[in-house]
Enzyme design. Structure first.
Site, PDB file in Angstrom:
ATOM      1  N   LYS A  37      28.236  48.966   2.460  1.00 27.58           N
ATOM      2  CA  LYS A  37      28.666  48.495   3.781  1.00 27.58           C
ATOM      3  C   LYS A  37      29.214  47.070   3.701  1.00 27.58           C
ATOM      4  O   LYS A  37      30.246  46.762   4.301  1.00 27.58           O
ATOM      5  CB  LYS A  37      27.487  48.579   4.769  1.00 27.58           C
ATOM      6  CG  LYS A  37      27.871  48.294   6.215  1.00 27.58           C
ATOM      7  CD  LYS A  37      26.995  49.063   7.204  1.00 27.58           C
ATOM      8  CE  LYS A  37      25.596  48.535   7.297  1.00 27.58           C
ATOM      9  NZ  LYS A  37      25.474  47.434   8.276  1.00 27.58           N
ATOM     10  N   SER A  38      28.531  46.198   2.963  1.00 32.95           N
ATOM     11  CA  SER A  38      28.970  44.801   2.864  1.00 32.95           C
ATOM     12  C   SER A  38      30.367  44.703   2.253  1.00 32.95           C
ATOM     13  O   SER A  38      31.223  43.956   2.731  1.00 32.95           O
ATOM     14  CB  SER A  38      27.978  43.997   2.010  1.00 32.95           C
ATOM     15  OG  SER A  38      26.704  43.982   2.590  1.00 32.95           O
ATOM     16  N   ARG A  42      34.134  43.548   4.031  1.00 31.23           N
ATOM     17  CA  ARG A  42      34.891  42.427   3.462  1.00 31.23           C
ATOM     18  C   ARG A  42      36.252  42.864   2.948  1.00 31.23           C
ATOM     19  O   ARG A  42      37.229  42.107   3.041  1.00 31.23           O
ATOM     20  CB  ARG A  42      34.065  41.749   2.362  1.00 31.23           C
ATOM     21  CG  ARG A  42      32.890  40.938   2.947  1.00 31.23           C
ATOM     22  CD  ARG A  42      31.777  40.716   1.905  1.00 31.23           C
ATOM     23  NE  ARG A  42      30.726  39.831   2.401  1.00 31.23           N
ATOM     24  CZ  ARG A  42      29.738  40.205   3.209  1.00 31.23           C
ATOM     25  NH1 ARG A  42      29.679  41.464   3.649  1.00 31.23           N
ATOM     26  NH2 ARG A  42      28.813  39.334   3.579  1.00 31.23           N
ATOM     27  N   GLN A 186      25.502  36.380   5.720  1.00 34.48           N
ATOM     28  CA  GLN A 186      26.387  36.338   6.888  1.00 34.48           C
ATOM     29  C   GLN A 186      26.737  34.903   7.259  1.00 34.48           C
ATOM     30  O   GLN A 186      27.906  34.600   7.553  1.00 34.48           O
ATOM     31  CB  GLN A 186      25.734  37.058   8.069  1.00 34.48           C
ATOM     32  CG  GLN A 186      25.637  38.561   7.871  1.00 34.48           C
ATOM     33  CD  GLN A 186      25.056  39.267   9.091  1.00 34.48           C
ATOM     34  OE1 GLN A 186      24.696  38.644  10.086  1.00 34.48           O
ATOM     35  NE2 GLN A 186      24.960  40.583   9.007  1.00 34.48           N
ATOM     36  N   ASP A 334      17.191  44.317   3.944  1.00 27.75           N
ATOM     37  CA  ASP A 334      17.508  45.561   4.653  1.00 27.75           C
ATOM     38  C   ASP A 334      16.651  46.736   4.192  1.00 27.75           C
ATOM     39  O   ASP A 334      16.584  47.768   4.871  1.00 27.75           O
ATOM     40  CB  ASP A 334      18.988  45.918   4.468  1.00 27.75           C
ATOM     41  CG  ASP A 334      19.896  45.043   5.313  1.00 27.75           C
ATOM     42  OD1 ASP A 334      19.424  44.492   6.333  1.00 27.75           O
ATOM     43  OD2 ASP A 334      21.077  44.879   4.955  1.00 27.75           O
ATOM     44  N   ARG A 365      12.416  44.919  13.417  1.00 27.92           N
ATOM     45  CA  ARG A 365      12.038  45.917  12.414  1.00 27.92           C
ATOM     46  C   ARG A 365      10.587  45.797  11.965  1.00 27.92           C
ATOM     47  O   ARG A 365      10.037  46.774  11.435  1.00 27.92           O
ATOM     48  CB  ARG A 365      12.993  45.838  11.207  1.00 27.92           C
ATOM     49  CG  ARG A 365      14.349  46.455  11.509  1.00 27.92           C
ATOM     50  CD  ARG A 365      15.255  46.485  10.300  1.00 27.92           C
ATOM     51  NE  ARG A 365      16.496  47.184  10.631  1.00 27.92           N
ATOM     52  CZ  ARG A 365      17.642  47.002  10.004  1.00 27.92           C
ATOM     53  NH1 ARG A 365      17.726  46.140   9.007  1.00 27.92           N
ATOM     54  NH2 ARG A 365      18.716  47.678  10.368  1.00 27.92           N
ATOM     55  N   ARG A 407      18.255  52.153   9.986  1.00 28.12           N
ATOM     56  CA  ARG A 407      17.335  52.112   8.838  1.00 28.12           C
ATOM     57  C   ARG A 407      15.943  52.638   9.213  1.00 28.12           C
ATOM     58  O   ARG A 407      15.255  53.226   8.382  1.00 28.12           O
ATOM     59  CB  ARG A 407      17.268  50.709   8.256  1.00 28.12           C
ATOM     60  CG  ARG A 407      18.644  50.227   7.800  1.00 28.12           C
ATOM     61  CD  ARG A 407      18.610  49.168   6.747  1.00 28.12           C
ATOM     62  NE  ARG A 407      19.932  48.576   6.575  1.00 28.12           N
ATOM     63  CZ  ARG A 407      20.922  49.099   5.863  1.00 28.12           C
ATOM     64  NH1 ARG A 407      20.744  50.257   5.255  1.00 28.12           N
ATOM     65  NH2 ARG A 407      22.092  48.475   5.756  1.00 28.12           N
TER      66      ARG A 407
END
Length: 447
Positions: A37-38, A42, A186, A334, A365, A407
């Site tokens: 995902k990261s 980008r 981030q 995560d 979470r 998640r």
């Protein structure tokens, strides 16, 4: 022949319910997980800011990258229809984003929101408004707004400019050396992306190393960037020209983590997850599972487009408790919900600390992981910055809820595989944020 578990998805107008009737049958097979995902975010962003064409192979097709693509299309980049095989981005060059006609909506994506703020704030004379879903509108943005304001950014929002919707009037920013109070990719990436447009050197120093996908990709696209690992500092020299690239996105280790834990906790299991990114700033989950005694081997190790990649083989083993804290936390933040699942099946008491960041993710979470797993018979006590998990409990099927956190939804499904009886996971559609084919893969490895 052992009976496979019954896995059914019940879809109503309001929500999806994932119903898992466990037989604790061993998991087998070779699978692939969605693109990282990261890296997907980008590649879309830098492709839009570069000159020429960027070609992306293996892009994650979750909701979050779709939000990134929609935002940059609205600002003038041409991005082909998203698919996992090949996405083409026609960049418009640094500084050439157009004012969108409407509000930019980042959906559920904190990465899109925070990274994009650095890009937008450094476009002089352009005006932008950014919002997202209910979760994004409650998540703290001051961690990126404040350093951008130190650079001269003009940003307005709710709660003293800390909550979306946010309005941004682009400015000629000035370079700064930002000492970040938290290790956050981030925050670091937002400031580096702002620094792309600024004459001079912008420096970010962190208390610990956070994931470095931005640094790797900025360099690949032609930015002038240096890293000092001794001080956890990154320096970018602004106004480089970015050139379109070919990007091959490896499988996301955060998605692989669910299958690593599933293979470790379900007796008799032997699973291989192919083509997973094993960037050292992301492999904290492998180190934590190794501490717990998991049987995981890295096979076929190689480099693809600047990122280390391997096939991960996991076999069932008896897990033992460990402590997860300190500098390891930014490298597995995560994966903590699924590590909590592993800990419920480990012998002894696992302690997770220094993870207060989890309280401001897609959900709190810490609270939700603890409350939902406890409904299944786990013994988890919340700490202000983590959890204490007494392992060795027999989990029982129960009615649980993802609280619209992807998640959490997937972690509960893996816990259900090794529980007794039937588990119903409400709002299971949240998994599509990062893993649209999760249920199909779950059915694949259990048959």
């Amino acid at each position: 022949m052992p009976t496979p578990p019954s896995i059914a998805l019940k879809i109503t107008d309001q929500q999806h319910e994932l119903i898992i009737k466990s037989t604790q049958q061993a998991l087998h097979g070779r699978i692939r997980v969605p693109g990282d995902k990261s890296i997907s975010h980008r590649s879309l962003m830098l492709g839009a800011l570069a000159e020429g064409e960027t070609v992306i192979h293996g892009l994650l097709l979750g909701e979050d990258p779709r939000s990134t693509a929609a935002c940059f299309r609205a600002m003038g980049a041409t991005i082909s229809e998203l698919n996992a095989e090949e996405v083409r981005v026609q960049g418009i060059g640094l500084g050439n984003l157009q004012e969108p006609e409407d509000v930019l909506n980042t959906g559920n994506s904190g990465t899109t929101t925070r990274l994009m703020l650095g890009i937008l704030a450094s476009h002089p004379g352009k005006f932008f408004t950014v919002t997202g879903d209910r979760s994004i509108r409650s998540r703290p943005m001051s961690r990126v707004v404040k350093p951008l304001q130190q650079m001269g950014a003009q940003i307005w929002g709710r709660n003293n400019n800390s909550l979306a919707p946010l309005a941004i009037q682009g400015q000629n920013l000035k370079p700064i050396h930002y000492q970040s109070p938290i290790a956050s990719a981030q925050v670091k990436s937002c400031i580096l992306l702002a620094g792309l447009m600024i004459e001079g050197q912008t420096i970010v120093t962190e208390p610990a190393l956070s994931r470095d996908h931005s640094e790797r990709m900025l360099k690949a696209f032609g930015a002038e960037l240096s890293v000092d690992p001794e001080t956890n500092s990154v320096t970018i020299t602004g106004q480089s020209r970015l050139k379109g690239q070919t990007v091959i996105v490896p499988g996301d280790i955060s998605s692989a983590a669910f299958w690593l834990v599933a293979g470790a906790i379900v007796p008799g299991s032997d699973l291989t997850i192919e083509n997973v990114g094993v960037n050292p700033t992301r492999t904290g989950v492998l180190e934590a599972l190794e501490q717990m005694g998991a049987d995981i081997t890295l096979e076929n190790q190689r480099h693809v487009a600047g990122e280390p990649v391997a096939d991960l083989r996991v076999r069932h083993s008896k897990l033992k408790a460990c402590t997860i804290a300190g500098d390891l936390i930014p490298r597995l933040i995560d994966e903590i919900p699924i590590l909590a699942v592993a800990a419920t099946f480990a012998e002894g008491t696992t302690v997770i600390r220094d993870a207060e960041e989890l309280r401001v993710k897609e959900s709190d979470r810490i609270t939700i992981t603890a409350t939902q797993l406890n409904l299944m018979g786990a013994s988890i006590t919340e700490l202000p910055d983590g959890m204490e998990i007494v392992g060795g409990k027999v989990l029982k099927g129960a009615e649980v809820d993802s609280h619209t956190d992807h998640r959490i939804a997937m972690s509960l499904a893996i816990a259900a595989l090794n529980a007794t009886g039937t588990t119903t996971i409400h709002r299971a559609e949240a998994a599509a944020i990062s893993y649209p084919d999760f249920t199909a893969t779950l059915q694949q490895v259990t048959h």
